[in-house]
Each structure stands twice: as structure tokens, then as C-alpha cells.
Design a protein around this motif. Structure first.
Motif, mmCIF file in Angstrom:
data_model
loop_
_atom_site.group_PDB
_atom_site.id
_atom_site.type_symbol
_atom_site.label_atom_id
_atom_site.label_comp_id
_atom_site.label_asym_id
_atom_site.label_seq_id
_atom_site.Cartn_x
_atom_site.Cartn_y
_atom_site.Cartn_z
ATOM 1 N N MET A 173 -25.455 78.381 37.877
ATOM 2 C CA MET A 173 -25.098 78.222 39.277
ATOM 3 C C MET A 173 -23.730 77.557 39.417
ATOM 4 N N SER A 174 -23.001 77.872 40.469
ATOM 5 C CA SER A 174 -21.772 77.167 40.777
ATOM 6 C C SER A 174 -22.100 76.019 41.706
ATOM 7 N N ASP A 175 -21.102 75.138 41.924
ATOM 8 C CA ASP A 175 -21.392 73.991 42.777
ATOM 9 C C ASP A 175 -21.401 74.357 44.257
ATOM 10 N N THR A 211 -44.673 56.473 60.211
ATOM 11 C CA THR A 211 -43.239 56.203 60.190
ATOM 12 C C THR A 211 -42.476 57.412 59.677
ATOM 13 N N ARG A 212 -41.359 57.734 60.372
ATOM 14 C CA ARG A 212 -40.506 58.830 59.925
ATOM 15 C C ARG A 212 -39.285 58.256 59.205
ATOM 16 N N LEU A 213 -39.073 58.737 57.974
ATOM 17 C CA LEU A 213 -37.877 58.369 57.229
ATOM 18 C C LEU A 213 -36.914 59.542 57.231
ATOM 19 N N ALA A 214 -35.629 59.228 57.360
ATOM 20 C CA ALA A 214 -34.589 60.254 57.459
ATOM 21 C C ALA A 214 -34.051 60.589 56.076
ATOM 22 N N ALA A 215 -33.991 61.881 55.763
ATOM 23 C CA ALA A 215 -33.507 62.347 54.464
ATOM 24 C C ALA A 215 -32.400 63.369 54.652
ATOM 25 N N ARG A 216 -31.429 63.312 53.776
ATOM 26 C CA ARG A 216 -30.390 64.345 53.674
ATOM 27 C C ARG A 216 -30.616 65.047 52.343
ATOM 28 N N ILE A 217 -30.695 66.375 52.363
ATOM 29 C CA ILE A 217 -31.124 67.117 51.175
ATOM 30 C C ILE A 217 -30.101 68.196 50.837
ATOM 31 N N TRP A 218 -29.706 68.220 49.571
ATOM 32 C CA TRP A 218 -28.877 69.291 49.022
ATOM 33 C C TRP A 218 -29.811 70.213 48.244
ATOM 34 N N MET A 219 -30.016 71.430 48.749
ATOM 35 C CA MET A 219 -31.032 72.328 48.214
ATOM 36 C C MET A 219 -30.370 73.462 47.418
ATOM 37 N N PRO A 220 -30.702 73.600 46.143
ATOM 38 C CA PRO A 220 -30.146 74.708 45.364
ATOM 39 C C PRO A 220 -30.555 76.054 45.949
ATOM 40 N N ALA A 221 -29.735 77.050 45.697
ATOM 41 C CA ALA A 221 -30.064 78.404 46.129
ATOM 42 C C ALA A 221 -31.221 78.946 45.296
ATOM 43 N N GLY A 222 -31.999 79.842 45.890
ATOM 44 C CA GLY A 222 -33.031 80.561 45.148
ATOM 45 C C GLY A 222 -34.303 79.804 44.916
ATOM 46 N N ARG A 281 -19.782 59.004 48.568
ATOM 47 C CA ARG A 281 -20.188 59.146 47.166
ATOM 48 C C ARG A 281 -21.316 60.162 47.024
ATOM 49 N N ASP A 282 -22.216 60.265 48.027
ATOM 50 C CA ASP A 282 -23.269 61.275 47.961
ATOM 51 C C ASP A 282 -22.665 62.670 47.845
ATOM 52 N N GLU A 283 -21.609 62.898 48.611
ATOM 53 C CA GLU A 283 -20.985 64.228 48.636
ATOM 54 C C GLU A 283 -20.155 64.503 47.393
ATOM 55 N N SER A 284 -19.953 63.475 46.559
ATOM 56 C CA SER A 284 -19.271 63.706 45.283
ATOM 57 C C SER A 284 -20.241 64.138 44.195
ATOM 58 N N THR A 285 -21.542 63.904 44.399
ATOM 59 C CA THR A 285 -22.522 64.106 43.323
ATOM 60 C C THR A 285 -23.571 65.161 43.639
ATOM 61 N N TYR A 286 -24.192 65.073 44.798
ATOM 62 C CA TYR A 286 -25.353 65.937 45.025
ATOM 63 C C TYR A 286 -25.021 67.425 45.124
ATOM 64 N N PRO A 287 -23.850 67.819 45.621
ATOM 65 C CA PRO A 287 -23.508 69.243 45.505
ATOM 66 C C PRO A 287 -23.426 69.712 44.050
ATOM 67 N N VAL A 288 -22.965 68.833 43.156
ATOM 68 C CA VAL A 288 -22.886 69.192 41.732
ATOM 69 C C VAL A 288 -24.287 69.337 41.156
ATOM 70 N N PHE A 289 -25.182 68.400 41.490
ATOM 71 C CA PHE A 289 -26.569 68.520 41.046
ATOM 72 C C PHE A 289 -27.186 69.819 41.564
ATOM 73 N N ALA A 290 -26.975 70.101 42.861
ATOM 74 C CA ALA A 290 -27.564 71.312 43.444
ATOM 75 C C ALA A 290 -27.001 72.557 42.789
ATOM 76 N N GLY A 291 -25.716 72.518 42.447
ATOM 77 C CA GLY A 291 -25.127 73.646 41.745
ATOM 78 C C GLY A 291 -25.722 73.866 40.374
ATOM 79 N N ALA A 292 -26.301 72.806 39.809
ATOM 80 C CA ALA A 292 -26.990 72.905 38.515
ATOM 81 C C ALA A 292 -28.488 73.147 38.688
ATOM 82 N N ASP A 294 -18.008 61.056 32.393
ATOM 83 C CA ASP A 294 -18.521 62.245 33.085
ATOM 84 C C ASP A 294 -19.973 61.998 33.488
ATOM 85 N N PHE A 295 -20.146 61.251 34.564
ATOM 86 C CA PHE A 295 -21.493 60.917 35.006
ATOM 87 C C PHE A 295 -22.293 62.162 35.361
ATOM 88 N N HIS A 296 -21.654 63.131 35.993
ATOM 89 C CA HIS A 296 -22.384 64.339 36.378
ATOM 90 C C HIS A 296 -22.962 65.044 35.154
#
Length: 664
Positions: free
Chosen positions: A1-3, A20-31, A55-66, A280-282
Motif C-alpha cells: 500500500m502507499s501512504d 459516555t461517548r469518547l471522540a476518536a479520529r481514525i485513519w482507515m486503510p483501504a480494502g 504529530r498524529d498526521e505525521s504518523t497515522y497516514p503512514v501506518f494506514a498506508g502499511a 526511522d520510527f515509522h
């Protein structure tokens, strides 16, 4: 996958069993419909929108791309989540974390395996949640965290009162007073905000009630029961940060269940931390997640148990962008062999002195000794890092070696042992190891602090026996350091280290038996030289719209007329607008510590925070001020919070409490 192969869910509600409702932001891989994926949870009180989004936007798109989903959740009472926070790492917070993991594992897109990670608060609670053994949690990555909440966090250290305790209480009062975003929670935003403002605790009041290592601090300290912790843990920290001890403690206590990495960094993720070199933390993280969340046979569980960057004579500077050094690896972490130095008849440090020394020496440091100590946990590689130690050595008792004929490499925790006589119930002892460059420039290698009433442990402190010589052993923080040939090693002892630690109720001074003094340095020993890959992207953080520029300053003023020293920290993060949400935020910290060099009761700490959030047609602001003073018997804390909507005050609340000093 790409990022780019992912979908961003800007907000998803996770409903807990109590409603109680907790708020989540989710980066979901394709497929994910055809191929369920693992997920990684980060669970924080710092607002996923307008807080950690950069910082979230520096990492989670990379995780989702993987092919790994990223789930970033606001703790109850923070960000857009319902409710009111009830403290740090509380049983409710950890129980909520277990419910979130259960929720993630039950989603149709999930393969049922969850990882948890974070830095600082998120690094703490991922270890603590793992200790509760939620079935779906298979691995953690903990960065800049602790396994001992009393001795390796921002409250107390070996019985000494850290000034960072006020700084952090002020920070959390400000952060938890921020409004939720109406764009997510709708018309409820003001009701939610006022509920928080009315009911949020001022953490300092609770922390001051626990000045010894009691059940309050034992809760969440996984070091108290390493044997029952069975979740694979990658534990990371930086030498420039206050949490530098944790990776080696985890490696020692968890054995093969832990992998440790320590770089030259401040309190940041390794792929954008300073000083460089970065890591290279990612790549590290994805390999870790694939091993434990996908059962991929990639060898992540093998390899060296400890990887450490050995600093090679860095010099104090206005800004340290790069620190010289090299990466080493230890296949198995073991207690290091110690190099023992003592004091010679002519006052030098040397091996094999056979307890000679220069006799008894009385030491009483000015109470403002320590202004080159830097922050406890550092966020920038500037004046937050320890400065040239000659400033603090002027108020210390120092011993140093002759110039080294050969370089010496160290990795681990040093120890100082000495016989001391004290004329009061308590006093503080501070030890620093300093690298003295040929031109006299002095770099701090490591430091340790001890309230002498805690000499036999932190759970049940005992007053010193006045006038009686007492054996003291002080463990310093871990270091990884090469002292070059031609440099000297200096041991600096002081009774003050302000504003890093706060003064005891009296200032008796100490008599040091130099013949008994020994400094044990942890030799690097057998190791491998390795390469730790750096990130491909040298600038991984996204760019937001800068509406006003930020600024920072750190100054020391000595009022010669009144005999008072002022240490001031000013940090304005600037007004920054997210290009997609239109939310603009700004946080300003203005903190001052003052003390008279001969009066421990003159100590005053004041921290004021201004937090701003706005978008077109909507503007909110909070101003909070936290103050700590003392007298001979009590710690005295006060705080005030004022909230504004469109510049009109809508709420005000004050806190005030006196707490008896408990042999501190």
C-alpha cells in the motif's frame, strides 16, 4: 500500500458501557471490507483536534498506508469526549482504555489484534493498560514514559520536590480548561465546556497529599510487578529528556519481553526529535506491529535487547541541532561493570585511591545553584537543555580527574557513595557528572538528586540523625557517553539544584567525608557498533497556516539590590490554523521562579497559561494562573481559571490549599 491508501474518519463516537461517548479520529486503510486489519490506539487528554493533530498526521497516514488502522482517542473529559477528567492514569482512565480496545477489536474492519502506543502520557498509559491484560492488546510502543511513577516522573524524585510538578499542574489545568470544538459536538459545546470548568480538579492538590511513595504512586508503576507483565514492549527515550531511565529499567525488569532504544533526543517522537540523528520510527513501529499484530515472521522479537546512542563530547550551545556520537547494541542487558573513582590526597578524582581524600569538607550551596540545569523534560534543543555546568559548579564542591589518556565509554546508571553529617532532619544532596573539555567548557553527563530523609527508601522516610555520620548512596540518572582523551571527568556535589528541585524547610548544609567518597561509573563493556536508519523524510510534520508567529525565551535575573534570583520561562506557540478544519489555536506559557539565595521560605513559583481557540464567528479563551509557595511547615498552592467567550468573561474559579510538608 502507499501512504495515500486510506480514509480519514475525522470523528467517530465510541460509546462506553456507562453511556459516555469518547471522540476518536481514525485513519482507515483501504480494502478493509475484504481484508480486516490490525489497529493501533493512542489515548490522550491533549485534544486530537488542535492539540496533537500535527504529530498524529505525521504518523497515522503512514501506518494506514502499511495496512494498520490508527485510532486516536481523547480521554474522558478532554477534547470532544464527554465527561470530566479525574486525574492522571486513574483506574477509570485505564478501565476506559480497556473498553476502547475491546471496541476496536469488535469492529468489522478489525482483525481482532490491537497495539497501543504513545509518548509521555500515552507512553505511560499504554504500559499501564497492558498490565491489566485486555485480551486484544498484543503489543505496545512506549516513548518517554516511566515504570516508576514516583521516581521517574514530574512530581518527586528520590524524595525531592520537582518544580516540574507545579509546571505540569499548571499545564493540565490549562489544557483541561479548553473548550470542545462546536464543529464536532454541536450545540452542546458550551454546556460541556462549563461542566469541565466547574468540575475539573487542580491536580497539584492531590499530588501534594502524597509526598512519599505510597499506594497512590504504586498504582500504575509496572516496576512493582514486572513478572506479571507479559505484553511485548518497545520502550524508547532520549538522553536529553527526563525519562531517560525507563528503557534500561524496562530491559532489566522485563527481560526478553522488552526492547529498548535510547537516542540523543528531547521529549519528542524519534522521527522528528532533536538533537539529531533521528531514527526511522515509522519503519521501527511498522515492523513491530507486523510481528505482533499480524504474526509476521520478521524477527522483531530477536536482535539486541538494547540499542543506545553514545554521546561523544557534545558541547552546551544555544541550540543543539546535532549531537556527535555513535549507535551501539547490547544483545542482553546486564548490570554494567563499574569503574570506581575516589578522592586523592590532593583532591583529585582517580581510581585506586584507597579512601584517602582531603578530610571533612562543609558544603552549603547558595539556594539559587542550579540555573544551568535545564527543564526536567525538554521539548526543544535550546535553553531547555542543560547549559555550561561552570555556572552551577560555582556553588558546588567539585573533584575532577587529570586529563584522560584514553577515551572512556559509559552506559547505565552511575552511583555516588559518601559519608555525610547533617545538622537538620532533612537536606537535599545533588550529584552531577560533568565532561570538562580542554578549553574548560563543561557538559553535564548525568545527575542525581536525593532527599536525605529518603536515603533508605521512598515509602517510609526517616529524619537524619543530627550530627551523626551517615552512609549515603545516590543513584544518578542513566547516561550513554564517551569522555574523550584529553577531557576530564568532574564530580560536582551541591545541596541545591534550583529550580529543578525545591528547597527543604531549612538550609543546614552538609559535612562531606571526602575519604569515604566514591563515584562508580557504568562501563559500556562488550557491545556491537550498529547503524540505526534515519527517516527518509527530513521534515515529516505537516504545515499549518501561521496566523501569528511564536516566540520563546528563558532568562535568569539576579536582583543584586534585594538578593533575589528570578528564573523566567516564556513560550508562545503562535496562532496556527489547520488548513482543513479552520480551527486556529494558540497556547502561551509565562512562568517565573524566584528565590533568595539564603532563605528557603522565599521560594515562589508562578505559572500562567493563556489558551486560545477560534474560527470565523467563534472565539474562546482561558487564562489560568497557578502559584506555589512554602513556609517551614507547609506547601501552599493556589490556582485560578477565567474563561472567555468572544472576549467576555463567562466563568471564574479559584483553588487554594495548604498541605503539611512530609519530611520534604
Amino acid at each position: 500500500m502507499s501512504d495515500r491508501d486510506f480514509t480519514l474518519i475525522e470523528n467517530e463516537w465510541i460509546r462506553l458501557k456507562d453511556g459516555t461517548r469518547l471522540a476518536a479520529r481514525i485513519w482507515m486503510p483501504a480494502g478493509t471490507d475484504a481484508d480486516p486489519v490490525p489497529a493501533v490506539l493512542e489515548y490522550l487528554p491533549y485534544r486530537k483536534r488542535g492539540g496533537t493533530s500535527l504529530r498524529d498526521e505525521s504518523t497515522y497516514p503512514v501506518f494506514a498506508g502499511a495496512g494498520i488502522a490508527g485510532v486516536r482517542v481523547d480521554i474522558r473529559g478532554s477534547g470532544e469526549s464527554d465527561g470530566v477528567i479525574d486525574g492522571e492514569y486513574t483506574p477509570r482512565e485505564l478501565a476506559d482504555g480497556c473498553e476502547i480496545i475491546e471496541w476496536i477489536a469488535a469492529q468489522p474492519w478489525s482483525n481482532g489484534k490491537v497495539g497501543m502506543m504513545g509518548i509521555s502520557w500515552g507512553g505511560f498509559n499504554c504500559l499501564q493498560v497492558a498490565a491489566l491484560k485486555p485480551p486484544a492488546l498484543k503489543a505496545v510502543i512506549s516513548i518517554a514514559s516511566t515504570v516508576d511513577r514516583y521516581n521517574d516522573d514530574i512530581h518527586y524524585k528520590n524524595g525531592c520536590h520537582l518544580s516540574a510538578q507545579l509546571s505540569w499542574a499548571a499545564t493540565m489545568l490549562a489544557y483541561q480548561s479548553r473548550s470542545p470544538d462546536p464543529e464536532i459536538v454541536g450545540d452542546r459545546w458550551k454546556e460541556m465546556w462549563l461542566e469541565r470548568l466547574e468540575n475539573e480538579p487542580y491536580f497539584m492538590e492531590e499530588w501534594l497529599e502524597h509526598q512519599r511513595r505510597d499506594a497512590f504512586w504504586q498504582h500504575g508503576s509496572i516496576a512493582d510487578d514486572f513478572d506479571s507483565f507479559d505484553t511485548p514492549a518497545l520502550v524508547i527515550a532520549g538522553w536529553a529528556d527526563g525519562y531517560r531511565n525507563t528503557p534500561l529499567k524496562a530491559a532489566d525488569g522485563l527481560g526478553s519481553k522488552a526492547k529498548a532504544m535510547i537516542g540523543p533526543w528531547v521529549h519528542k517522537y524519534p522521527h522528528f526529535a532533536w538533537p539529531k540523528p533521528r531514527a526511522d520510527f515509522h519503519g521501527e513501529a511498522i515492523r513491530w506491529w507486523n510481528r505482533w499484530l499480524r504474526d509476521e515472521n520478521n524477527g522483531a522479537e530477536g536482535g539486541p535487547q538494547v540499542r543506545a546512542y553514545i554521546l561523544d563530547g557534545p558541547r552546551p550551545a544555544v541550540r543543539r541541532d546535532n549531537d556527535p556520537g555513535r549507535w551501539v547494541a547490547k544483545d542482553v542487558w546486564q548490570t554494567p561493570e563499574m569503574q570506581v573513582l575516589g578522592v586523592t590526597l590532593d583532591g583529585r578524582l582517580a581510581v585506586n585511591t584507597n579512601g584517602k581524600g582531603i578530610g571533612d569538607v562543609y558544603l552549603k550551596s547558595p539556594l539559587d545553584t542550579g540555573t544551568a540545569s535545564g527543564e526536567y523534560f525538554t521539548l526543544k534543543p535550546d535553553a531547555e537543555m542543560a547549559g555550561d555546568q561552570r555556572i552551577d559548579d560555582a556553588g558546588a564542591l567539585t573533584f575532577e580527574t587529570r586529563p584522560l589518556l584514553e577515551a572512556e565509554d559509559y552506559l547505565g546508571q552511575a552511583r555516588v557513595s559518601v559519608d555525610i553529617t547533617c545538622g537538620a532532619d532533612i537536606a537535599n544532596l545533588v550529584a552531577r557528572i560533568v565532561d570538562v573539555h580542554p578549553d574548560g567548557t563543561s557538559t553535564r553527563i548525568a545527575f542525581g538528586v536525593l532527599n536525605l530523609a529518603h536515603r533508605d527508601g521512598n515509602a517510609e522516610p526517616r529524619a537524619m540523625e543530627k550530627g551523626r555520620k551517615t552512609r549515603i548512596t545516590l543513584a544518578l540518572d542513566a547516561c550513554g557517553y564517551r569522555v574523550r582523551a584529553g577531557h576530564r571527568i568532574r564530580l560536582s556535589l551541591s545541596t541545591s539544584y534550583w529550580p529543578m528541585i525545591l528547597p527543604p524547610p531549612s538550609d543546614p548544609g552538609l559535612t562531606i567525608d571526602t575519604a569515604s567518597l566514591s563515584l562508580s561509573l557504568p562501563l559500556l563493556g562488550e557491545h556491537a557498533e550498529i547503524v540505526v536508519p534515519e527517516p527518509e523524510n527530513p521534515d515529516p510534520l505537516p504545515k499549518y497556516i501561521e496566523r501569528t508567529a511564536g516566540s520563546t525565551s528563558r532568562t535568569v535575573e539576579r536582583d543584586m539590590s534585594n538578593g533575589v534570583t528570578h528564573y523566567r520561562i516564556y513560550e508562545d506557540g503562535g496562532l496556527s490554523e489547520h488548513p482543513d478544519t479552520g480551527l486556529a489555536t494558540q497556547d502561551i506559557r509565562d512562568e517565573t521562579w524566584s528565590i533568595a539565595a539564603d532563605d528557603p521560605h522565599s521560594m515562589v513559583g508562578t505559572s500562567t497559561w493563556t489558551c486560545i481557540a477560534r474560527r470565523e464567528g467563534w472565539s474562546v479563551r482561558t487564562v489560568s494562573t497557578s502559584v506555589l509557595t512554602c513556609d517551614a511547615k507547609d506547601w501552599i498552592t493556589e490556582a485560578k481559571i477565567v474563561a472567555y467567550e468572544n472576549d467576555a468573561p463567562i466563568f471564574e474559579k479559584s483553588f487554594a490549599k495548604r498541605v503539611a510538608r512530609d519530611l520534604m
